[in-house]
Write an enzyme that holds these catalytic residues in place. Structure first.
Site, PDB file in Angstrom:
ATOM      1  CG  ASN A   1     -19.152  82.746  -7.728  1.00  0.00           C
ATOM      2  OD1 ASN A   1     -17.932  82.809  -7.746  1.00  0.00           O
ATOM      3  ND2 ASN A   1     -19.821  81.746  -8.249  1.00  0.00           N
TER       4      ASN A   1
ATOM      5  CG  HIS B   1     -13.945  85.061 -11.515  1.00  0.00           C
ATOM      6  ND1 HIS B   1     -13.326  84.121 -12.326  1.00  0.00           N
ATOM      7  CD2 HIS B   1     -15.268  84.972 -11.790  1.00  0.00           C
ATOM      8  CE1 HIS B   1     -14.240  83.527 -13.083  1.00  0.00           C
ATOM      9  NE2 HIS B   1     -15.422  84.017 -12.771  1.00  0.00           N
TER      10      HIS B   1
ATOM     11  CG  HIS C   1     -18.592  76.260  -9.791  1.00  0.00           C
ATOM     12  ND1 HIS C   1     -19.076  76.582 -11.029  1.00  0.00           N
ATOM     13  CD2 HIS C   1     -18.550  74.906  -9.766  1.00  0.00           C
ATOM     14  CE1 HIS C   1     -19.306  75.473 -11.730  1.00  0.00           C
ATOM     15  NE2 HIS C   1     -18.981  74.440 -10.974  1.00  0.00           N
TER      16      HIS C   1
ATOM     17  NE  ARG D   1     -15.461  74.954 -14.361  1.00  0.00           N
ATOM     18  CZ  ARG D   1     -16.471  75.241 -15.181  1.00  0.00           C
ATOM     19  NH1 ARG D   1     -17.251  76.273 -14.944  1.00  0.00           N
ATOM     20  NH2 ARG D   1     -16.690  74.507 -16.237  1.00  0.00           N
TER      21      ARG D   1
ATOM     22  NE  ARG E   1     -12.425  76.357 -15.796  1.00  0.00           N
ATOM     23  CZ  ARG E   1     -13.276  76.495 -16.808  1.00  0.00           C
ATOM     24  NH1 ARG E   1     -13.835  77.666 -17.038  1.00  0.00           N
ATOM     25  NH2 ARG E   1     -13.569  75.479 -17.589  1.00  0.00           N
TER      26      ARG E   1
ATOM     27  CD  GLU F   1     -22.309  78.584  -8.258  1.00  0.00           C
ATOM     28  OE1 GLU F   1     -22.998  79.595  -8.116  1.00  0.00           O
ATOM     29  OE2 GLU F   1     -21.411  78.481  -9.134  1.00  0.00           O
TER      30      GLU F   1
ATOM     31  CB  THR G   1     -22.337  77.775 -15.481  1.00  0.00           C
ATOM     32  OG1 THR G   1     -21.410  77.634 -14.405  1.00  0.00           O
ATOM     33  CG2 THR G   1     -23.335  76.649 -15.450  1.00  0.00           C
TER      34      THR G   1
ATOM     35  CD  GLU H   1     -28.122  80.286  -8.849  1.00  0.00           C
ATOM     36  OE1 GLU H   1     -27.729  79.667  -7.836  1.00  0.00           O
ATOM     37  OE2 GLU H   1     -27.391  81.021  -9.524  1.00  0.00           O
TER      38      GLU H   1
ATOM     39  CG  HIS I   1     -24.582  82.714 -15.472  1.00  0.00           C
ATOM     40  ND1 HIS I   1     -24.002  83.419 -16.487  1.00  0.00           N
ATOM     41  CD2 HIS I   1     -23.769  81.652 -15.255  1.00  0.00           C
ATOM     42  CE1 HIS I   1     -22.910  82.803 -16.882  1.00  0.00           C
ATOM     43  NE2 HIS I   1     -22.740  81.731 -16.142  1.00  0.00           N
TER      44      HIS I   1
HETATM   45  N1  PXP Z   1     -25.032  81.041 -10.347  1.00  0.00           N
HETATM   46  C1  PXP Z   1     -24.475  79.950 -10.915  1.00  0.00           C
HETATM   47  C2  PXP Z   1     -25.203  78.654 -10.795  1.00  0.00           C
HETATM   48  C3  PXP Z   1     -23.242  80.011 -11.578  1.00  0.00           C
HETATM   49  O1  PXP Z   1     -22.717  78.895 -12.128  1.00  0.00           O
HETATM   50  C4  PXP Z   1     -22.570  81.254 -11.628  1.00  0.00           C
HETATM   51  C5  PXP Z   1     -21.216  81.340 -12.280  1.00  0.00           C
HETATM   52  O2  PXP Z   1     -20.307  80.588 -11.536  1.00  0.00           O
HETATM   53  C6  PXP Z   1     -23.169  82.371 -11.012  1.00  0.00           C
HETATM   54  C7  PXP Z   1     -24.407  82.243 -10.398  1.00  0.00           C
HETATM   55  C8  PXP Z   1     -22.515  83.709 -11.004  1.00  0.00           C
HETATM   56  O3  PXP Z   1     -22.421  84.207 -12.294  1.00  0.00           O
HETATM   57  P1  PXP Z   1     -21.637  85.539 -12.566  1.00  0.00           P
HETATM   58  O4  PXP Z   1     -20.214  85.276 -12.195  1.00  0.00           O
HETATM   59  O5  PXP Z   1     -21.834  85.786 -14.024  1.00  0.00           O
HETATM   60  O6  PXP Z   1     -22.248  86.606 -11.691  1.00  0.00           O
END
Ligand code: PXP
Length: 239
Positions: free
Chosen positions: A9, A12, A45, A47, A51, A72, A103, A153, A193
Site C-alpha cells: 500500500n 503514505h 486507497h 479516500r 487526504r 481500496e 481504517t 480481507e 492492517h
Molecule cells: N488493508 C486495508 C483494507 C486497509 O484499509 C489498510 C490501510 O489503508 C491496509 C490494509 C494497510 O494497513 P497498514 O498501512 O497498517 O499496513
C-alpha cells in the site's frame, strides 16, 4: 509452503507528497520500485476526503506502470464510478469515516445492504475482482460471500494491537478460524492492517493465506533502508 502474495500500500508516499503539494515523492516511481522489488501488487486507497491518494495517482499508476493494481474504496456510487473508469484489477471495499486516522475495522454487514451488493455486482460485471474488508467474524464473512464477493480481507488490526500481550494468541486464533471459514466458502483469503516486520509471520502462516496487504510499516522502513529493501525484506519474511 504456499506462495503468499504481497500487496504494498503506497498511500503514505502520497501523504508525504501532499504535505508540500508538489510532485515528489511520486506514486508512479514508488509503484515501479514495488513491482521490481518483489511486491506482487500495488495497493492504493482513494479516500472520499482525498487526504493522500488522488484520482490522478490511480490513473497514472494504471496507465504508466505494468503490474497488478488493487484499489481500496468505500462502497459508494462516486467510488464505483471511478473504479469502473480506472479499471484496477481488483477492489477492496472498506468502511470509511471522515475523522479516523486510518481504517478502524471491517465492514459492518449486519442487516440487508443492497447498496453494497449493488457495488459488488457492478464491479464484478466489469471483470474487477471484489474483496471485502471484514473483522474475523463468521457473520460478516458469510454476508460478504452471500453478496457475491470473491475474497475476504481479514482485518488484523486487533491482532496487531495485541502483539506481545496476553490477548495475542486469542486474536491469532480468531484469524485462523475465520481463515478456515473463508476457505470453506471457496473464497480467496487476504489479510491486512497494522502488520509489520515483527508480527507478520504468524499471519502469513495461517492456513490458506493468499495475500497480505501492508503499507505503513513498509513505507516507514523505506525511509531508512530504501523502499526497494523494505519491500524485499517483507517479501522474504512472508515466504
Ligand atoms: N488493508 C486495508 C483494507 C486497509 O484499509 C489498510 C490501510 O489503508 C491496509 C490494509 C494497510 O494497513 P497498514 O498501512 O497498517 O499496513
Amino acid at each position: 509452503m504456499k506462495h503468499v502474495k504481497l500487496g504494498v500500500n503506497i498511500d503514505h508516499i502520497a501523504t508525504l507528497r501532499q504535505a508540500r503539494g508538489e510532485k515528489n515523492p511520486d506514486t508512479v516511481e514508488a509503484a515501479r520500485v514495488v513491482y521490481s522489488s518483489g511486491g506482487d501488487m500495488v495497493v492504493m486507497h482513494l479516500r472520499q476526503d482525498r487526504r493522500h491518494i488522488q484520482e490522478a495517482d490511480l490513473e497514472r499508476v494504471r496507465t504508466d506502470v505494468k503490474g497488478i493494481l488493487h484499489m481500496e474504496m468505500a462502497a459508494v456510487p462516486e467510488m464505483e464510478k471511478i473504479a469502473l473508469r480506472v479499471r484496477p484489477d481488483s477492489v477492496c471495499l472498506v468502511p470509511e469515516s471522515p475523522r479516523e486516522l486510518t481504517t478502524q475495522g471491517g465492514m459492518k454487514l449486519d442487516g440487508k445492504r443492497p447498496d453494497i451488493a449493488k457495488v459488488i455486482k457492478n464491479l464484478s460485471a466489469a471483470g474487477i475482482a471484489v474483496s471485502i474488508f471484514t473483522d474475523p467474524e463468521p457473520q460478516a464473512i458469510r454476508a460478504a460471500h452471500n453478496m457475491g464477493a470473491d475474497s475476504i480481507e481479514l482485518c488484523t488490526r486487533k491482532y496487531a494491537e495485541s502483539w506481545g500481550k496476553k490477548l495475542q494468541a486469542k486474536e491469532l486464533e480468531k484469524l485462523q478460524l475465520a481463515g478456515f471459514l473463508v476457505k470453506e466458502l471457496e473464497m480467496e483469503l487476504h489479510a491486512g492492517h497494522g502488520l509489520d516486520y515483527y508480527n507478520v509471520m504468524q499471519v502469513a502462516r495461517i492456513e490458506g493465506m493468499d495475500c497480505l496487504n501492508i503499507g505503513f510499516s513498509i513505507i516507514s522502513r523505506g525511509l531508512f533502508v530504501g523502499l526497494k529493501n523494505a519491500v524485499a525484506e517483507m517479501k522474504r519474511l512472508i515466504q
